[in-house]
Write a protein that holds these residues in place. Structure first.
Motif, PDB file in Angstrom:
ATOM      1  N   ASP A   9       0.831  -1.204   0.000  1.00  0.00           N
ATOM      2  CA  ASP A   9       0.000   0.000   0.000  1.00  0.00           C
ATOM      3  C   ASP A   9       0.869   1.261   0.000  1.00  0.00           C
ATOM      4  OD1 ASP A   9      -1.779   2.072   0.467  1.00  0.00           O
ATOM      5  OD2 ASP A   9      -2.766   1.103   2.175  1.00  0.00           O
ATOM      6  N   PRO A  10       0.824   2.034  -1.089  1.00  0.00           N
ATOM      7  CA  PRO A  10       1.617   3.278  -1.155  1.00  0.00           C
ATOM      8  C   PRO A  10       1.303   4.247  -0.013  1.00  0.00           C
ATOM      9  CG  PRO A  10       0.759   2.735  -3.324  1.00  0.00           C
ATOM     10  CD  PRO A  10       0.099   1.796  -2.345  1.00  0.00           C
ATOM     11  N   LYS A  11       0.074   4.248   0.492  1.00  0.00           N
ATOM     12  CA  LYS A  11      -0.286   5.132   1.604  1.00  0.00           C
ATOM     13  C   LYS A  11       0.447   4.720   2.871  1.00  0.00           C
ATOM     14  CE  LYS A  11      -4.773   6.381  -0.242  1.00  0.00           C
ATOM     15  NZ  LYS A  11      -6.207   6.149  -0.173  1.00  0.00           N
ATOM     16  N   LYS A  12       0.643   3.425   3.061  1.00  0.00           N
ATOM     17  CA  LYS A  12       1.383   2.937   4.232  1.00  0.00           C
ATOM     18  C   LYS A  12       2.863   3.313   4.103  1.00  0.00           C
ATOM     19  CE  LYS A  12      -1.909   0.780   6.476  1.00  0.00           C
ATOM     20  NZ  LYS A  12      -2.435   1.238   7.735  1.00  0.00           N
ATOM     21  N   ILE A  13       3.388   3.230   2.887  1.00  0.00           N
ATOM     22  CA  ILE A  13       4.784   3.629   2.655  1.00  0.00           C
ATOM     23  C   ILE A  13       4.960   5.097   3.002  1.00  0.00           C
ATOM     24  CG2 ILE A  13       6.555   3.995   0.881  1.00  0.00           C
ATOM     25  CD1 ILE A  13       5.496   1.426  -0.495  1.00  0.00           C
ATOM     26  N   LYS A  18       6.803   9.436   6.740  1.00  0.00           N
ATOM     27  CA  LYS A  18       6.468  10.580   7.585  1.00  0.00           C
ATOM     28  C   LYS A  18       6.821  10.299   9.044  1.00  0.00           C
ATOM     29  CE  LYS A  18       2.694  13.723   8.666  1.00  0.00           C
ATOM     30  NZ  LYS A  18       1.288  14.058   8.459  1.00  0.00           N
ATOM     31  N   TYR A  19       6.476   9.128   9.522  1.00  0.00           N
ATOM     32  CA  TYR A  19       6.771   8.752  10.903  1.00  0.00           C
ATOM     33  C   TYR A  19       8.273   8.771  11.154  1.00  0.00           C
ATOM     34  CZ  TYR A  19       7.053   5.833  15.118  1.00  0.00           C
ATOM     35  OH  TYR A  19       7.332   5.338  16.371  1.00  0.00           O
ATOM     36  N   LEU A  20       9.023   8.130  10.272  1.00  0.00           N
ATOM     37  CA  LEU A  20      10.479   8.043  10.455  1.00  0.00           C
ATOM     38  C   LEU A  20      11.149   9.402  10.336  1.00  0.00           C
ATOM     39  CD1 LEU A  20      11.181   4.723   8.545  1.00  0.00           C
ATOM     40  CD2 LEU A  20      11.534   5.134  10.999  1.00  0.00           C
ATOM     41  N   LEU A 117      16.073  -4.115  11.818  1.00  0.00           N
ATOM     42  CA  LEU A 117      14.818  -4.851  11.985  1.00  0.00           C
ATOM     43  C   LEU A 117      13.942  -4.177  13.035  1.00  0.00           C
ATOM     44  CD1 LEU A 117      12.983  -7.295  11.472  1.00  0.00           C
ATOM     45  CD2 LEU A 117      14.303  -8.532  13.205  1.00  0.00           C
ATOM     46  N   ASN A 118      14.527  -3.793  14.154  1.00  0.00           N
ATOM     47  CA  ASN A 118      13.764  -3.116  15.208  1.00  0.00           C
ATOM     48  C   ASN A 118      13.126  -1.829  14.697  1.00  0.00           C
ATOM     49  OD1 ASN A 118      14.627  -5.153  16.931  1.00  0.00           O
ATOM     50  ND2 ASN A 118      16.179  -3.891  17.936  1.00  0.00           N
ATOM     51  N   ILE A 119      13.869  -1.074  13.910  1.00  0.00           N
ATOM     52  CA  ILE A 119      13.357   0.175  13.336  1.00  0.00           C
ATOM     53  C   ILE A 119      12.147  -0.111  12.455  1.00  0.00           C
ATOM     54  CG2 ILE A 119      13.892   2.015  11.663  1.00  0.00           C
ATOM     55  CD1 ILE A 119      16.875   1.753  12.761  1.00  0.00           C
ATOM     56  N   LEU A 120      12.283  -1.106  11.578  1.00  0.00           N
ATOM     57  CA  LEU A 120      11.201  -1.432  10.649  1.00  0.00           C
ATOM     58  C   LEU A 120       9.972  -1.980  11.367  1.00  0.00           C
ATOM     59  CD1 LEU A 120      13.292  -2.952   7.746  1.00  0.00           C
ATOM     60  CD2 LEU A 120      12.113  -0.748   7.778  1.00  0.00           C
ATOM     61  N   LYS A 121      10.189  -2.821  12.354  1.00  0.00           N
ATOM     62  CA  LYS A 121       9.058  -3.380  13.116  1.00  0.00           C
ATOM     63  C   LYS A 121       8.308  -2.275  13.856  1.00  0.00           C
ATOM     64  CE  LYS A 121       9.441  -8.021  12.754  1.00  0.00           C
ATOM     65  NZ  LYS A 121       8.360  -8.868  12.249  1.00  0.00           N
ATOM     66  N   ALA A 126       3.562   1.194  14.265  1.00  0.00           N
ATOM     67  CA  ALA A 126       3.074   2.548  14.530  1.00  0.00           C
ATOM     68  C   ALA A 126       2.078   3.025  13.479  1.00  0.00           C
ATOM     69  CB  ALA A 126       4.246   3.519  14.625  1.00  0.00           C
ATOM     70  N   VAL A 127       2.264   2.628  12.230  1.00  0.00           N
ATOM     71  CA  VAL A 127       1.375   3.116  11.162  1.00  0.00           C
ATOM     72  C   VAL A 127       0.352   2.066  10.712  1.00  0.00           C
ATOM     73  CG1 VAL A 127       3.108   4.770  10.374  1.00  0.00           C
ATOM     74  CG2 VAL A 127       2.893   2.566   9.209  1.00  0.00           C
ATOM     75  N   GLY A 128       0.354   0.915  11.365  1.00  0.00           N
ATOM     76  CA  GLY A 128      -0.669  -0.089  11.074  1.00  0.00           C
ATOM     77  C   GLY A 128      -0.417  -0.966   9.862  1.00  0.00           C
ATOM     78  N   VAL A 129       0.844  -1.234   9.549  1.00  0.00           N
ATOM     79  CA  VAL A 129       1.147  -2.170   8.461  1.00  0.00           C
ATOM     80  C   VAL A 129       0.844  -3.572   8.973  1.00  0.00           C
ATOM     81  CG1 VAL A 129       3.014  -3.166   7.065  1.00  0.00           C
ATOM     82  CG2 VAL A 129       2.891  -0.696   7.409  1.00  0.00           C
ATOM     83  N   GLU A 130       0.009  -4.303   8.243  1.00  0.00           N
ATOM     84  CA  GLU A 130      -0.407  -5.629   8.692  1.00  0.00           C
ATOM     85  C   GLU A 130       0.493  -6.743   8.178  1.00  0.00           C
ATOM     86  OE1 GLU A 130      -4.575  -6.123   7.945  1.00  0.00           O
ATOM     87  OE2 GLU A 130      -5.078  -4.293   9.056  1.00  0.00           O
TER      88      GLU A 130
END
Length: 188
Positions: A9-13, A18-20, A117-121, A126-130
């Protein structure tokens, strides 16, 4: 062990970027560069500023991949260049020999694979990537979006250094996406 997935999902990307960016510019650059150049995490973390800069300008990255021992030449796209430029501008006294994704521990060491890995998890949660996210998600995201944007599958396969197209399709989860699309769009 559950396989990791691309972020489809491009919106999740965009939400992850934005979060990072609001939290840590290094981590933001890691994510943006990772999804734009399709390197394995070990190769990505080992990049230094001299790998990407020449005379204060971005150059084509020439890297010998750790896993395949094949040399890849990677032209940094605008997104990767912009993220790297923002990171570089945030540094007090960058050295050309410094790792780009430098750890705060030690003199000049890259962050660890575990830290990546910790950063990505964290950002995914935080943004709801399932999807199940891991460090390989960066590379898979690049491949998935290259395919979704109509790039030649053989070119994607070659860029990822896969032995055949079936490996690339399985790697990106393309077959299941195609089947799901068929079910969604064929209404008799």
């Amino acid at each position: 062990m559950k396989a990791v997935e691309p972020i489809r999902d491009p919106k999740k990307i965009d939400a992850m970027k934005k979060y990072l960016k609001g939290k840590n510019i290094r981590d933001y650059a890691l994510f943006v560069v990772g999804i734009n150049i399709a390197l394995r995490i070990s190769d990505l973390l080992n990049l230094t500023w001299k790998d990407v800069l020449q005379d204060n300008k971005f150059k084509t990255v020439s890297i010998k991949e750790g896993k395949t021992q094949k040399t890849r030449n990677i032209k940094l796209n605008k997104s990767a260049q912009k993220a790297l430029e923002e990171l570089l501008n945030s540094l007090e006294a960058p050295d050309i020999n410094d790792y780009i994704f430098k750890s705060r521990e030690g003199d000049n060491k890259p962050i660890t694979r575990q830290q990546a890995l910790n950063i990505l998890k964290e950002v995914a949660e935080a943004v709801g990537v399932e999807e199940n996210v891991g460090t390989h998600t960066l590379r898979k995201t690049w491949g998935y979006h290259a395919w979704k944007n109509g790039f030649n599958p053989a070119l994607i396969m070659e860029t990822l250094n896969h032995s055949n197209l079936n490996v690339t399709k399985r790697y990106l989860g393309i077959r299941q996406d195609e089947i799901n699309n068929l079910y969604d769009n064929l209404n008799i």
